[in-house]
Each structure stands twice: as C-alpha cells, then as structure tokens.
Design a protein around this motif. Structure first.
Motif, PDB file in Angstrom:
ATOM      1  N   UNK A 117       0.806  -1.205   0.000  1.00 21.28           N
ATOM      2  CA  UNK A 117       0.000   0.000   0.000  1.00 21.28           C
ATOM      3  C   UNK A 117       0.842   1.259   0.000  1.00 21.28           C
ATOM      4  N   UNK A 118       0.166   2.379  -0.161  1.00 22.12           N
ATOM      5  CA  UNK A 118       0.852   3.665  -0.257  1.00 22.12           C
ATOM      6  C   UNK A 118       1.632   3.997   1.009  1.00 22.12           C
ATOM      7  N   UNK A 119       1.022   3.783   2.180  1.00 22.72           N
ATOM      8  CA  UNK A 119       1.696   4.125   3.424  1.00 22.72           C
ATOM      9  C   UNK A 119       2.837   3.164   3.734  1.00 22.72           C
ATOM     10  N   UNK A 180      -1.005  11.138   0.813  1.00 20.40           N
ATOM     11  CA  UNK A 180      -2.412  11.278   1.196  1.00 20.40           C
ATOM     12  C   UNK A 180      -3.326  11.259  -0.021  1.00 20.40           C
ATOM     13  N   UNK A 181      -2.884  11.847  -1.128  1.00 16.28           N
ATOM     14  CA  UNK A 181      -3.687  11.813  -2.357  1.00 16.28           C
ATOM     15  C   UNK A 181      -3.876  10.367  -2.816  1.00 16.28           C
ATOM     16  N   UNK A 182      -2.787   9.600  -2.825  1.00 15.15           N
ATOM     17  CA  UNK A 182      -2.902   8.197  -3.194  1.00 15.15           C
ATOM     18  C   UNK A 182      -3.805   7.424  -2.257  1.00 15.15           C
ATOM     19  N   UNK A 183      -3.715   7.725  -0.970  1.00 12.27           N
ATOM     20  CA  UNK A 183      -4.561   7.049   0.016  1.00 12.27           C
ATOM     21  C   UNK A 183      -6.028   7.399  -0.198  1.00 12.27           C
ATOM     22  N   UNK A 184      -6.315   8.664  -0.407  1.00 15.91           N
ATOM     23  CA  UNK A 184      -7.707   9.093  -0.599  1.00 15.91           C
ATOM     24  C   UNK A 184      -8.296   8.525  -1.881  1.00 15.91           C
ATOM     25  N   UNK A 185      -7.498   8.439  -2.934  1.00 16.21           N
ATOM     26  CA  UNK A 185      -7.988   7.814  -4.161  1.00 16.21           C
ATOM     27  C   UNK A 185      -8.233   6.323  -3.964  1.00 16.21           C
ATOM     28  N   UNK A 395      -2.763   4.879   8.004  1.00 14.44           N
ATOM     29  CA  UNK A 395      -2.829   6.335   8.125  1.00 14.44           C
ATOM     30  C   UNK A 395      -3.085   6.752   9.563  1.00 14.44           C
ATOM     31  N   UNK A 396      -3.915   6.013  10.263  1.00 15.21           N
ATOM     32  CA  UNK A 396      -4.215   6.316  11.667  1.00 15.21           C
ATOM     33  C   UNK A 396      -2.958   6.218  12.517  1.00 15.21           C
ATOM     34  N   UNK A 397      -2.167   5.163  12.311  1.00 13.94           N
ATOM     35  CA  UNK A 397      -0.975   4.951  13.123  1.00 13.94           C
ATOM     36  C   UNK A 397       0.083   6.024  12.891  1.00 13.94           C
ATOM     37  N   UNK A 398       0.123   6.589  11.686  1.00 12.56           N
ATOM     38  CA  UNK A 398       1.119   7.612  11.376  1.00 12.56           C
ATOM     39  C   UNK A 398       0.585   9.024  11.592  1.00 12.56           C
ATOM     40  N   UNK A 399      -0.538   9.144  12.319  1.00 11.13           N
ATOM     41  CA  UNK A 399      -1.061  10.456  12.685  1.00 11.13           C
ATOM     42  C   UNK A 399      -1.739  11.206  11.565  1.00 11.13           C
ATOM     43  N   UNK A 400      -2.262  10.495  10.580  1.00 12.29           N
ATOM     44  CA  UNK A 400      -2.900  11.144   9.436  1.00 12.29           C
ATOM     45  C   UNK A 400      -4.389  10.846   9.332  1.00 12.29           C
ATOM     46  N   UNK A 401      -4.965  10.264  10.373  1.00 16.50           N
ATOM     47  CA  UNK A 401      -6.396   9.982  10.355  1.00 16.50           C
ATOM     48  C   UNK A 401      -6.906   9.981  11.789  1.00 16.50           C
ATOM     49  N   UNK A 402      -8.128  10.480  12.021  1.00 11.27           N
ATOM     50  CA  UNK A 402      -8.665  10.490  13.387  1.00 11.27           C
ATOM     51  C   UNK A 402      -8.757   9.078  13.967  1.00 11.27           C
ATOM     52  N   UNK A 403      -8.662   8.990  15.286  1.00  2.00           N
ATOM     53  CA  UNK A 403      -8.710   7.697  15.968  1.00  2.00           C
ATOM     54  C   UNK A 403     -10.098   7.071  15.830  1.00  2.00           C
ATOM     55  N   UNK A 404     -10.140   5.871  15.282  1.00  2.00           N
ATOM     56  CA  UNK A 404     -11.389   5.133  15.100  1.00  2.00           C
ATOM     57  C   UNK A 404     -11.205   3.733  15.672  1.00  2.00           C
ATOM     58  N   UNK A 405     -12.307   3.061  15.879  1.00  2.00           N
ATOM     59  CA  UNK A 405     -12.275   1.711  16.429  1.00  2.00           C
ATOM     60  C   UNK A 405     -11.803   0.727  15.367  1.00  2.00           C
ATOM     61  N   UNK A 406     -10.825  -0.089  15.728  1.00  2.00           N
ATOM     62  CA  UNK A 406     -10.273  -1.101  14.834  1.00  2.00           C
ATOM     63  C   UNK A 406     -10.482  -2.463  15.486  1.00  2.00           C
TER      64      UNK A 406
END
Length: 796
Positions: A117-119, A180-185, A395-406
C-alpha cells in the motif's frame, strides 16, 4: 566468571555437535538429505496453497474487469472491427506493462516486510530518510529488529537524493500530500468497486444488467432498488472479515478464471480468429490515428487494469512469491483469453457491445457462469473494502487519520481488520454513487479516475524507493519510470476528458478525505510542537525536591503525553492546581513508528527521571502501523511489569564494574549502552556512560527486555539486592493502593490574529474531528473509575 563458564560450556556444546557430525554414518547423512528434500517439497506445496488462496482475496477485482471493459470503451457500439482490434491491443499491453511487469515483478518487491500500500512505501522512505513530519523518533528506535535502514556514501546519488529530501520542510509536506492523495484515491476505489462489480446477491449494477438480458422488461428503478439492498447486505457482512470469505470463494474464483479463459478460447475459434492480430503493437498506433474519439475511449480500456493497486494493498495476507505464481500462471493468461474472445464476438456482432460478455456465453452454461460471476464479484468488492480498512489503519498509526475503532477479524492474520465507522461511511457513499449515476458507464468513468491517480502516486513513490532503499542504477529507475508513465499519463489525460461524465466523483471524494486527513495531521503536529516548546525543565523538577512541593499520596499515577523526552506541560499544570501527587509518577508516551510492527519484547523503553527518591519514571510504548490495541491486552499491567524489570536491570548494572558488566552481558553490552542516555535541563538527549552514581540522579533509559539471564540477579551484592527489593516492594504497595491514568483533555484553538482559513480548519474541522474520534482512554482500555482528565488549551 559466570559468563566465562557459560561461554566455555557453550563452546564445548558446539564442539560436541561438530564431533557428532563428523562421526555420523553415511546412512544418517543420506537420511538428512532426504529430510531436506522433503522440507523443500513441503515449502513448495505451501506456496502453491497460498497462491490458490490468494485468488479468493487478491484477484477478484482484476478478474471481474472483463464484465464491463468493452461496454465502457464503446458505449455507442463498435462500427469498425479495426477499432476493436486496436482496443484489444491496448488491453493486452496494458495488462503486460502495468499489472505484470510493474506491480507483480517490481512494486511487490517494495513491500514493507509483507505489508503493501501507499503508506507502506512511505514508511520505507521514512526509515531511510528523515522525512517524517512529526519528529518524535529517537536513535534508539533504529535498534529495533524491524527497523531496517541503510547508510550511504556521501558522494553517491542516493546520499544526494536523501539530503535533497531532508533539506526543507516543504519537500516533506509535499511528499506527505502525495501519499495522502494516493490514500484518498484508494478509499474512493473502495467506494466505487462494489458499485461497478457484477453480482446478483452481493453486487450492483453490472449483474443487474445480466438479469435484464434475460428479463428485458425489468425497469431500471427496480435494478437500482435491488442493487441498494444488495449493498446493504454486503457491508453488513464486513465484520466477518476476509479470512472466511477468501477460503469460501478461492475455488469459485479459480473456476471463474478457468471459465472466462475457456469461453474466450471458444469464442476465438467460433467467431473470428483474426483478432489475434491485436498482439502486434502496431495496431495501438493505428488506433490512436483515428483521433480524439479513440483517445477518450482510453477511460474504458483503463478498467482492464483496475484492481491492480488493491493487489498491492492486500499483500499482507500472502507472500510475494504466491501472488506472483497465481498471477503469471492463472490470472494473466485467462484474462488475455477472455478479452481476446470477447473481442472476437464483438467483431462479428458490433451492435451487442453493451452486453457482449453475457451474449458471448454459450447458452448451455449461461446461468452457471452467471452464478460464478456473482460469487467472484463478491470477492472483488470484499478485497477492495478490506484494502481500504488496511490503508486507514496505516494512516491512523502515522497520525494522518482520526482515531477510530479497529477490530480484529482473524486470530491467524493480524492484517485482517474491520473498522465499523469507515464501513458504514463507505456503504452510504457507495449507495449514493449507485443511486445517483444509475448506469455503469458513468461509474466506470469515476472508477478509472481513481485507479489511474493511485497508480501515478505509486510510480512517483517508487522512484525514491529504488534509489534509496534498493540503490538501483539511475538508468533502471529511468526505464521503470518511463514505461510506467508511458501507459499511465495517456490514461490520465483520457479520464480528464470525462470529468463531467462521472470522473468528478472520485476527485470530490478524495478532496473531502484529503481535507480531513491533512487537517487532522496539521492539528496533531501543532499539538506536538506546542508540547515540545512548553515542556518543563529538569532543573525546576529537581528544585521541588523529592516531595515535588506537594503531598505524595500512596498510588501510581500514569501521566500520558505525546513527548518521548522532557517533562510535559500537563504535569506542571496538574501540580500547580492540585495539592497532592501520587507516590510514583510515570510519564507514558505511546508513539507509532514507520515500521509494520514492533515486537512485544522490544515495545517498552523505561527511563528514570531525577534521583531514586523522586520515584519518577518515563515509559515509551512503541507501536508499528500494523499493531493493534486488543481488548485482552492489559496495558496497565504491561507498563508496571516494564518498570519493575527496569528497576531490576538498573540495580544489577550498579553491582558491577565496567569490566564485570562486559563479562556478564557479552555482546549485548555495546548495544545496551546505546539505550542509556540522560536528559539535560532543556530536555535534550545526551549520551551517558553506565556509571551507577550518575544514572541514579539523571534520566537514564534501559530496554525493557533484559539482555542477561535470570540467574545474574542473584550475583548482585547484598546491599544492591536489598535496595532493589525495597523499591520493588514500594512499587507493589503503591500499585495495591491504586492506579490513576491522567490524560490531557486538550482543546486546540486558533489565535485571534489567525487567518480565516486557519480558523475554519482548527476551530471547526479539527475540533469536530476531536469530538467524534475515540478517546485514548478507550483505546488503552483504561477503567473509567481510574481515569482523570486534565483540561488545557493550546493556541496555534
């Protein structure tokens, strides 16, 4: 002496093994060779089994592309057979250059210890160059067994690229935005895949089109209604995970590939074998000579390679060799036969392009093929949605997404996860896309836009990967980049022509997710910078004395902070507003590193802050982007055990001189010394020798994993053991008295003199994301009765 005895015994053991090998009879040697052969044979069988399983998880999206490629390429019918042959030639060489050569044999090798993946590409770059935007890493992190990086010659091209990337912050931000662009796409890909895939029970529009062939009077509104119901059922099943679905549908996908390959071969023989001319690339040139119409039809041809990026993102489930075998031996030849056979049918029946796949199926196997197509498309959607979950977790782990339940969905595979919030958001957006467009041509245009942008991002990220990580020659990098762009840039230009025909949808989705992710990262970065600048000096702490100027009440206080060194501002805010503090204070920093995982035995680093009678520690818990906080993990117990182990190790080291310590620890001494350092008054880290008197009064760090055996503690002097025992008893009494977890309830707000854009981003978007994201106390499973929040405001 003890270590010398151990080394002597070890050497004797090694000699004994060597003697046994020398005296071994020829029969035993032959038996050993047979066992080695059996192990190799077993490994081959295991790889083949995994290659078979990968069909059910990885290749569903790519394998169902023949259902809608030609109908999106020629929406108004194919009048000239030369156009069909030209389009087929483009499909053949697109499949060869992008999925086969670029991804299967090059990009898959750029995995981060099996993670794609991108990240994953971004994490590789972050380990080889200092480009991460949140500077919370330390040199001790590079000692991790999973933290692989390289050193470069100062005059090499790799070193120059590394320095160029590290020079300015805007380059780091530009690289982050590209990721982030690659992730969002890719997220947009996860939304659009279920809408375009073909299925009866779990898919949407294309399968409904198959039903309409058999029932032509069925209205489009009924098709849409059935599609929405199927989508709800599909997303409602996501919590079961990909493990069960993959095992269930791997044989069905295999049958699907065999069917489309066989039908394609039959159609070539039955209708027009002259389509084999398409394997001559000169027909690509002739196709483009026909003008703008041929150029804009590339958006439909692009759909033949959709699912390729999901192939890379889902890599965590299978080894690279298994994916390569499955693609080259089954997927690639069957897809070539399927497209060639479908083109042969279209050449003979130019008016049936929109439903060419269904009409080209022999009547006797129409419904069995339709049912298999249904099941295969289920896997296509499942694989893409699961890949979206994996990308969000990274993305969450690298501080680029809000904390959500996994949530874990498999005990065998840590990479198989389920994110409830994201799942329902994807479902709502997918239903909106399906009901809004109402036909697969518009959805195909949107799908193609998302796919080609993700591929371009991967190409651009592979350039520094090949130069820094692989140290490839620049000529090889240029060849790879040139061939990739030769295919992807024309596709990009074609989908841009169809922005008003559905291509704007993934751009809008990606823009919304990009805004949210970048604002969250910006707020996280500013919070970290504020804590760094407002941290408390060690001189102030030492000036307070052992009681810290307060009443030390029995118990342990875990103070959570973003800082890996220095005393956080939340602590000074706490003790200036309350008259008491716990007898033991532990500053806990949970940070994520650009690695796929951190082994549990290397996860915790413990420091002592100030003299021993201060009873203050720091514990740094390190996680990779694939590590999860499970419900059954007792985080509080792991923290306490790490501190207890630190006290034992510290006392053990104080009982030996430098020579004794080297004799005791052997080869581990040099490595362990890297984990021992102190902090000056400003919180900056400086190296320190292992001196007992010095480390007792400063901030020293020792890895939580002991480098020596358990019997070494017995050899400590009586006075040291007594001191260690007293401190351990004190820690246990404090634990029994009660544990409190202190979190900072931080509000981030923009300054009054900030611009309107910054105020909207911080005061509204970031504040909204903070309110809806999961609390850290919930992530770490902190009991509510042990929770204490300290409010504070940060102005940025």
């Amino acid at each position: 002496m003890a270590s010398e005895m151990v080394n002597e015994e070890t050497n004797k053991g090694s000699m004994w093994v060597l003697d046994q090998n020398l005296d071994q009879p020829m029969e035993e040697e032959a038996g050993r060779l047979k066992n080695m052969y059996r192990e190799k044979k077993f490994s081959l069988i295991l790889i083949l089994r995994l290659a078979f399983q990968s069909l059910g998880v990885v290749f569903g999206d790519l394998g169902t592309s023949p259902l809608y490629v030609f109908c999106n390429t020629f929406p108004n019918g194919a009048k000239d057979p030369e156009d069909v042959i030209g389009a087929l030639s483009l499909i053949i060489y697109s499949l060869t250059l992008i999925p086969l050569l670029k991804y299967v044999f090059v990009v898959l090798r750029a995995n981060d210890n099996g993670q794609g993946g991108t990240f994953a590409l971004y994490s590789l770059l972050c380990r080889h160059a200092k480009i991460i935007t949140i500077p919370n890493q330390h040199r001790t992190d590079e000692e991790l067994t999973t933290y692989s990086h390289q050193t470069y010659d100062e005059n090499s091209l790799a070193a120059k690229i590394k320095r160029w990337l590290e020079e300015h912050s805007y380059k780091k931000n530009a690289l982050l935005i590209l990721v982030l662009v690659g992730t969002c796409m890719a997220i947009g890909d996860g939304i659009l895949t279920p809408a375009i895939s073909d299925f009866v029970f779990f898919a949407v529009l294309s399968a409904s089109g198959g039903i309409k062939i058999d029932h032509p009077k069925m209205s489009n509104d009924v098709v849409i209604l059935v599609a929405v119901v199927i989508l709800v059922g599909l997303f409602s099943m996501q919590h079961y995970g990909t493990d069960k679905v993959g095992w269930l549908f791997a044989p069905i996908v295999l049958i699907w590939f065999i069917l489309i390959g066989a039908i394609g071969a039959l159609n070539i023989w039955k209708y027009d074998s002259s389509v084999l001319r398409a394997y001559n690339p000169v027909y690509i040139y002739r196709y483009f000579r026909r003008g703008k119409v041929s150029w804009t039809s590339l958006g439909g041809i692009l759909l033949s390679i959709t699912g390729t990026e999901a192939l890379f993102a889902d890599l965590c489930h299978f080894p690279v060799l298994a994916v390569q075998i499955a693609f080259t031996l089954i997927v690639f030849p069957c897809l070539l036969l399927a497209y060639t056979g479908q083109a042969a049918y279209i050449v003979s029946n130019g008016g049936h392009v929109l439903d060419a796949f269904y009409r080209s199926i022999p009547g006797i196997i129409y419904w069995p093929t339709f049912v298999i197509a249904t099941a295969a498309a289920v896997v296509a959607s499942q694989a893409t949605i699961s890949a979206t979950f994996s990308i969000i977790k990274q993305a969450l782990a690298l501080g680029c997404f809000p904390r959500v339940k996994v949530v874990h969905t498999s005990k065998k595979f840590l990479g198989q996860i389920y994110i409830p919030d994201i799942n329902w958001i994807l479902m709502v957006l997918c239903i909106a896309v399906t009901a809004g467009f109402k036909n697969k041509s518009q959805i195909g245009n949107a799908y193609g836009t998302a796919v080609v942008i993700v591929m371009l991002v991967t190409t651009f990220l592979m350039v520094p990967i090949m130069l820094l990580v692989w140290r490839s020659h620049w000529i090889l990098v240029a060849i790879f980049t040139g061939l990739s762009l030769l295919v992807e840039l024309p596709y990009l230009s074609a989908v841009l022509f169809k922005i008003d025909q559905g291509g704007w949808v993934p751009l809008a989705i990606a823009a919304a997710f990009l805004l949210l992710m970048y604002v969250w990262h910006y707020g996280t970065l500013k919070r970290y910078e504020f804590e760094m600048h407002s941290r408390v000096s060690m001189a102030w702490i030492l000036g307070l004395g052992p009681s810290l100027g307060l009443v030390r009440v029995p118990g342990i206080g875990f103070v959570y902070t973003e800082l890996a060194n220095g005393v956080p501002h939340i602590f000074s805010h706490f003790i200036t507003n309350l008259p008491a503090i716990h007898s033991v204070v532990v500053f806990v920093c949970v940070k994520y590193l650009p690695v796929y995982t951190v082994p549990i035995e290397e996860r915790f680093l413990v420091k002592r802050i100030g003299p021993k009678n201060f009873h203050m520690f720091r514990c740094v818990a390190r996680y990779g982007y694939k590590d999860l906080h499970k419900k059954d993990d007792d985080f509080e117990k792991m923290l306490f055990d790490s501190i207890s182990l630190f006290v034992r190790l510290e006392s053990m080291m104080e009982g030996y001189s430098d020579s004794d310590e080297y004799s005791l620890c052997g080869q581990q001494t040099e490595k362990s010394s890297n984990f021992l350092f102190t902090e000056n008054d400003n919180g900056n880290t400086v190296s320190s020798n292992i001196d007992p008197s010095y480390s007792s009064y400063h901030d020293s760090i020792i890895p939580a994993q002991s480098p020596v055996g358990g019997n070494s503690l017995v050899r400590s002097s009586g006075q040291t053991s007594q001191t260690m025992g007293e401190e351990l008893d004190f820690l246990n009494r404090c634990k029994d008295a009660g544990v409190v977890h202190i979190f900072g309830n931080t509000i981030v707000t923009a300054r009054r003199d900030s611009g309107i854009i910054k105020k909207i981003a911080v005061d509204y978007i970031y504040a909204f994301l903070q309110r809806i994201c999961r609390e850290n106390s919930v992530i770490f499973n902190v009991p509510h009765e042990s929770l204490l929040n300290v409010g504070q405001i940060f102005y940025v």
